[in-house]
Design a protein around this motif. Structure first.
Motif, PDB file in Angstrom:
ATOM      1  N   LEU A  26     -11.633   4.474   2.763  1.00  0.00           N
ATOM      2  CA  LEU A  26     -10.709   3.483   2.204  1.00  0.00           C
ATOM      3  C   LEU A  26     -11.031   2.137   2.824  1.00  0.00           C
ATOM      4  CD1 LEU A  26      -8.321   3.164   0.261  1.00  0.00           C
ATOM      5  CD2 LEU A  26      -6.821   3.411   2.232  1.00  0.00           C
ATOM      6  N   THR A  27     -11.264   1.135   2.013  1.00  0.00           N
ATOM      7  CA  THR A  27     -11.747  -0.151   2.509  1.00  0.00           C
ATOM      8  C   THR A  27     -10.652  -1.153   2.851  1.00  0.00           C
ATOM      9  OG1 THR A  27     -12.025  -0.937   0.242  1.00  0.00           O
ATOM     10  CG2 THR A  27     -13.936   0.057   1.300  1.00  0.00           C
ATOM     11  N   GLY A  28      -9.415  -0.904   2.443  1.00  0.00           N
ATOM     12  CA  GLY A  28      -8.349  -1.828   2.798  1.00  0.00           C
ATOM     13  C   GLY A  28      -7.164  -1.743   1.864  1.00  0.00           C
ATOM     14  N   ALA A  29      -6.185  -2.582   2.146  1.00  0.00           N
ATOM     15  CA  ALA A  29      -4.965  -2.636   1.352  1.00  0.00           C
ATOM     16  C   ALA A  29      -4.390  -4.042   1.448  1.00  0.00           C
ATOM     17  CB  ALA A  29      -3.940  -1.625   1.860  1.00  0.00           C
ATOM     18  N   SER A  30      -3.663  -4.435   0.442  1.00  0.00           N
ATOM     19  CA  SER A  30      -2.954  -5.711   0.447  1.00  0.00           C
ATOM     20  C   SER A  30      -1.463  -5.429   0.507  1.00  0.00           C
ATOM     21  CB  SER A  30      -3.260  -6.521  -0.813  1.00  0.00           C
ATOM     22  OG  SER A  30      -4.625  -6.852  -0.869  1.00  0.00           O
ATOM     23  N   VAL A  31      -0.744  -6.238   1.272  1.00  0.00           N
ATOM     24  CA  VAL A  31       0.687  -6.052   1.454  1.00  0.00           C
ATOM     25  C   VAL A  31       1.397  -7.360   1.112  1.00  0.00           C
ATOM     26  CG1 VAL A  31       2.510  -5.538   3.118  1.00  0.00           C
ATOM     27  CG2 VAL A  31       0.297  -4.393   3.310  1.00  0.00           C
ATOM     28  N   SER A  32       2.468  -7.250   0.339  1.00  0.00           N
ATOM     29  CA  SER A  32       3.272  -8.413  -0.029  1.00  0.00           C
ATOM     30  C   SER A  32       4.746  -8.093   0.152  1.00  0.00           C
ATOM     31  CB  SER A  32       3.060  -8.787  -1.496  1.00  0.00           C
ATOM     32  OG  SER A  32       1.713  -9.026  -1.779  1.00  0.00           O
ATOM     33  N   ASP A  33       5.499  -9.092   0.567  1.00  0.00           N
ATOM     34  CA  ASP A  33       6.949  -8.955   0.561  1.00  0.00           C
ATOM     35  C   ASP A  33       7.423  -9.159  -0.872  1.00  0.00           C
ATOM     36  OD1 ASP A  33       7.331  -8.584   3.353  1.00  0.00           O
ATOM     37  OD2 ASP A  33       7.062 -10.731   3.660  1.00  0.00           O
ATOM     38  N   GLU A  58      -0.926  -2.865  -2.536  1.00  0.00           N
ATOM     39  CA  GLU A  58      -1.948  -2.750  -3.576  1.00  0.00           C
ATOM     40  C   GLU A  58      -3.212  -2.232  -2.912  1.00  0.00           C
ATOM     41  OE1 GLU A  58      -2.421  -6.534  -5.442  1.00  0.00           O
ATOM     42  OE2 GLU A  58      -0.442  -6.478  -6.354  1.00  0.00           O
ATOM     43  N   ILE A  59      -3.733  -1.132  -3.434  1.00  0.00           N
ATOM     44  CA  ILE A  59      -4.920  -0.513  -2.865  1.00  0.00           C
ATOM     45  C   ILE A  59      -5.899  -0.220  -3.990  1.00  0.00           C
ATOM     46  CG2 ILE A  59      -5.824   1.461  -1.573  1.00  0.00           C
ATOM     47  CD1 ILE A  59      -2.415   1.345  -0.956  1.00  0.00           C
ATOM     48  N   PHE A  60      -7.059  -0.839  -3.934  1.00  0.00           N
ATOM     49  CA  PHE A  60      -8.138  -0.552  -4.868  1.00  0.00           C
ATOM     50  C   PHE A  60      -9.033   0.482  -4.203  1.00  0.00           C
ATOM     51  CE2 PHE A  60      -6.667  -4.674  -6.174  1.00  0.00           C
ATOM     52  CZ  PHE A  60      -6.716  -4.623  -7.552  1.00  0.00           C
ATOM     53  N   CYS A  61      -9.370   1.540  -4.918  1.00  0.00           N
ATOM     54  CA  CYS A  61     -10.177   2.601  -4.316  1.00  0.00           C
ATOM     55  C   CYS A  61     -10.995   3.329  -5.375  1.00  0.00           C
ATOM     56  CB  CYS A  61      -9.290   3.584  -3.566  1.00  0.00           C
ATOM     57  SG  CYS A  61      -8.078   4.441  -4.578  1.00  0.00           S
ATOM     58  N   ASN A  62     -11.942   4.113  -4.892  1.00  0.00           N
ATOM     59  CA  ASN A  62     -12.721   4.981  -5.767  1.00  0.00           C
ATOM     60  C   ASN A  62     -11.804   6.053  -6.330  1.00  0.00           C
ATOM     61  OD1 ASN A  62     -15.068   3.583  -5.074  1.00  0.00           O
ATOM     62  ND2 ASN A  62     -15.389   4.884  -3.289  1.00  0.00           N
TER      63      ASN A  62
END
Length: 108
Positions: A26-33, A58-62
């Motif tokens: 898993l290469t990462g994730a974005s977090v927003s309030d 928000e997580i973009f993944c294979n």
């Protein structure tokens, strides 16, 4: 490729983050309030005070990782109480890494 969007309670973010960090590849994730309301709302008003603070991930993944991501979020964010949140999985048609021009799965 998949986009996993999760809405969780704010206090569960550290647990969810730790669970996601355990997923190899898993290469990462974005977090927003964020703020929102669900079925638990007490009335139909849409005044600013009616919205509950939440976290949007928000997580973009294979494709292969998407079920592992969903499972990790589901387990880590679960309290057993109403309003634990929601998880959505969407198809992603294209991704582009701006810095290198890599495309699709190489870009995530």
């Amino acid at each position: 490729m998949k986009l996993v969007i999760a809405y969780i309670k704010s206090h569960k973010l550290p647990e969810v983050t730790m669970a996601l960090r355990q997923i190899k590849g898993l290469t990462g994730a974005s977090v927003s309030d964020a703020r929102g309301f669900g079925r638990q709302r007490s009335n139909q008003s849409t005044e600013a005070g009616d919205y509950v603070p939440i976290i949007r991930l928000e997580i973009f993944c294979n494709d292969v990782l998407s079920e592992m991501v969903v499972s990790a979020i589901e387990k880590a964010a679960h309290t057993g109480l109403r309003g634990d949140g929601k998880i959505y999985v969407c198809e992603v048609n294209q991704a582009v890494r701006i810095s290198s021009g890599e495309r699709d799965e190489k870009a995530i």
